[in-house]
Motif scaffolding. Structure first.
Motif, mmCIF file in Angstrom:
data_model
loop_
_atom_site.group_PDB
_atom_site.id
_atom_site.type_symbol
_atom_site.label_atom_id
_atom_site.label_comp_id
_atom_site.label_asym_id
_atom_site.label_seq_id
_atom_site.Cartn_x
_atom_site.Cartn_y
_atom_site.Cartn_z
ATOM 1 N N ALA A 130 0.834 -1.216 0.092
ATOM 2 C CA ALA A 130 0.031 0.023 0.107
ATOM 3 C C ALA A 130 0.891 1.368 0.159
ATOM 4 C CB ALA A 130 -0.601 -0.043 1.255
ATOM 5 N N THR A 131 1.835 1.223 0.500
ATOM 6 C CA THR A 131 2.856 2.348 0.855
ATOM 7 C C THR A 131 3.472 2.617 -0.444
ATOM 8 O OG1 THR A 131 3.275 1.987 3.072
ATOM 9 C CG2 THR A 131 5.010 3.506 2.091
ATOM 10 N N LEU A 148 -4.986 0.246 -7.664
ATOM 11 C CA LEU A 148 -4.380 -1.125 -7.380
ATOM 12 C C LEU A 148 -5.449 -1.884 -8.187
ATOM 13 C CD1 LEU A 148 -2.176 -2.673 -6.111
ATOM 14 C CD2 LEU A 148 -3.693 -2.915 -4.239
ATOM 15 N N VAL A 188 -7.440 -6.190 1.379
ATOM 16 C CA VAL A 188 -7.291 -5.232 0.208
ATOM 17 C C VAL A 188 -8.567 -5.736 -0.874
ATOM 18 C CG1 VAL A 188 -4.953 -4.735 -0.057
ATOM 19 C CG2 VAL A 188 -5.811 -6.856 -0.819
#
Ligand SMILES: [Zn+2]
Length: 391
Positions: A130-131, A148, A188
């Protein structure tokens, strides 16, 4: 059905191939795609429109004209959509954000303590994805910042493909039976695809180095040992996902060292990095890990070199069976032991000694050249194939 399960012929000019041609610069227009694929302009247009509507391709008006109206130019959107990838190893994980052509935009290596268990390890790695995905422009001008589309994860143990569940891994206490896909799906909201690390290496290496070859075997020799099979141009997983798992094939070894699976004389117990560490320690050499073993081999240490040769012969014996049976065009070895010259030399010699001339006549035997990002590249392709799969 993912596109990986589609017959090879159905892939000619399929959405994935069209996307790849644009991503690699082989095609910049619909006319290029029509010429490369042999498909009619209307079929190409239909597929291009579908890719555009999925946000996988974009069109600008800036193409070069050959006299008439300037053709619209196709491109893979930069910063529009990215794929997350995790290649988990015994002590480290490579985590990346890649674009839809499979190009690495951002990546980093993190230390991992596999014994901390799946929740802690995967939770931290997903946070890192995520980063990376939100981290904006990369040094080369690309951008990881975007939507994403999915996450691909490689696990250093057997993965049941249909469920994404880990089954009886060596050296992964607390991971047996863990449902990686379900755990990640709760964190996610994009598709998560899980496979074993050797399959990801095979896919990454094949797409990078030899997409034109239909039959290939990739050996991953690191702390553990395994292989991935490319058959008719696609990853061959077999019925459950265990195809290519050569780690517990029996090799000639006297004495036959005990294996983590409960048997003795398995390839893993003779030729893996973990086996070399154990064998050297038993000979009184104070070595703590695979890095230490590789250093000794590079320094020409007698005991370490002898063990590396023995390991190479063992890998060659199993590979000879595989090559005779499967008749690949290329056998490539990757992983940290792939740079050990004594291991590679004895593997190659054993292979030639034990194989039918017809099987080795044109066989390429080489190192996997794609470097440390080969696993995350394979993970990304796994996701891209899934995202681009035709309905
Ligand atoms: Zn075993």
């Amino acid at each position: 059905m993912t596109i990986d399960d589609a017959p090879r012929d159905a892939l000619r000019g399929g959405p994935r191939e069209l996307l790849r041609w644009v991503a690699t610069g082989a095609a910049v227009s619909r006319a290029d795609l029509s010429r490369l694929s042999g498909l009619s302009p209307s079929t190409v247009s239909q597929r291009v429109e579908a890719l555009i509507s999925q946000g996988l391709l974009e069109e600008t008006g800036a193409g070069r004209s050959r006299g008439g109206r300037r053709p619209r130019q196709l491109a893979v959107p930069t910063g529009g959509a990215v794929v997350g990838a995790i290649d988990l190893g015994a002590h480290h994980a490579r985590v990346g954000a890649l674009d839809l052509s499979g190009r690495v935009v951002q990546a980093r290596t993190l230390p991992v303590r596999i014994e901390d268990g799946p929740e802690a390890v995967l939770g931290a790695l997903l946070a890192e994805v995520a980063t990376l995905v939100g981290s904006g422009p990369a040094a080369d001008g690309g951008s990881a910042s975007g939507a994403l589309r999915g996450v691909g994860i490689g696990i250093p143990g057997p993965v049941q493909h249909a469920t994404g569940r880990i089954v009886s891994p060596s050296r992964m206490p607390g991971w047996n039976g863990f449902d990686v896909a379900a755990f990640c799906a709760g964190r996610v909201d994009v598709p998560v695809i899980v496979d074993n690390d050797a399959n990801l290496m095979a896919l990454g290496a094949h797409r990078t180095a030899h997409p034109e070859l239909d039959h290939a075997i990739y050996i991953k020799a690191g702390t553990g040992i395994g292989s991935g099979v490319i058959s008719s141009g696609r990853l061959h997983r077999g019925a459950q996902g265990s195809a290519g798992d050569i780690s517990h094939c029996r090799v000639v070894a006297d004495p036959a060292p005990p294996c983590t699976c409960g048997n003795a004389g398995c390839l893993e117990a003779v030729a893996s990095g973990a086996a070399l560490v154990t064998a050297l320690r038993e000979q009184g050499v104070p070595v703590s890990d695979l890095t230490g073993v590789i250093r000794l081999i590079d320094d020409g240490d007698r005991q370490a070199t002898a063990l590396a040769r023995q390991a190479g012969r063992a890998v060659g014996e199993i590979l000879a069976v595989v090559v005779n049976f499967f008749n690949p065009q290329v056998v490539a070895i990757g992983g940290r032991l792939a740079d050990c010259e004594p291991l590679l030399a004895s593997m190659r010699a054993t292979l030639y000694e034990r194989c039918l001339p017809l099987a080795t006549q044109t066989l390429l035997i080489e190192r996997v050249a794609a470097g440390q990002d080969v696993g995350i590249t394979g993970a990304a392709h796994l996701v891209i194939d899934h995202v681009v799969a035709p309905a």
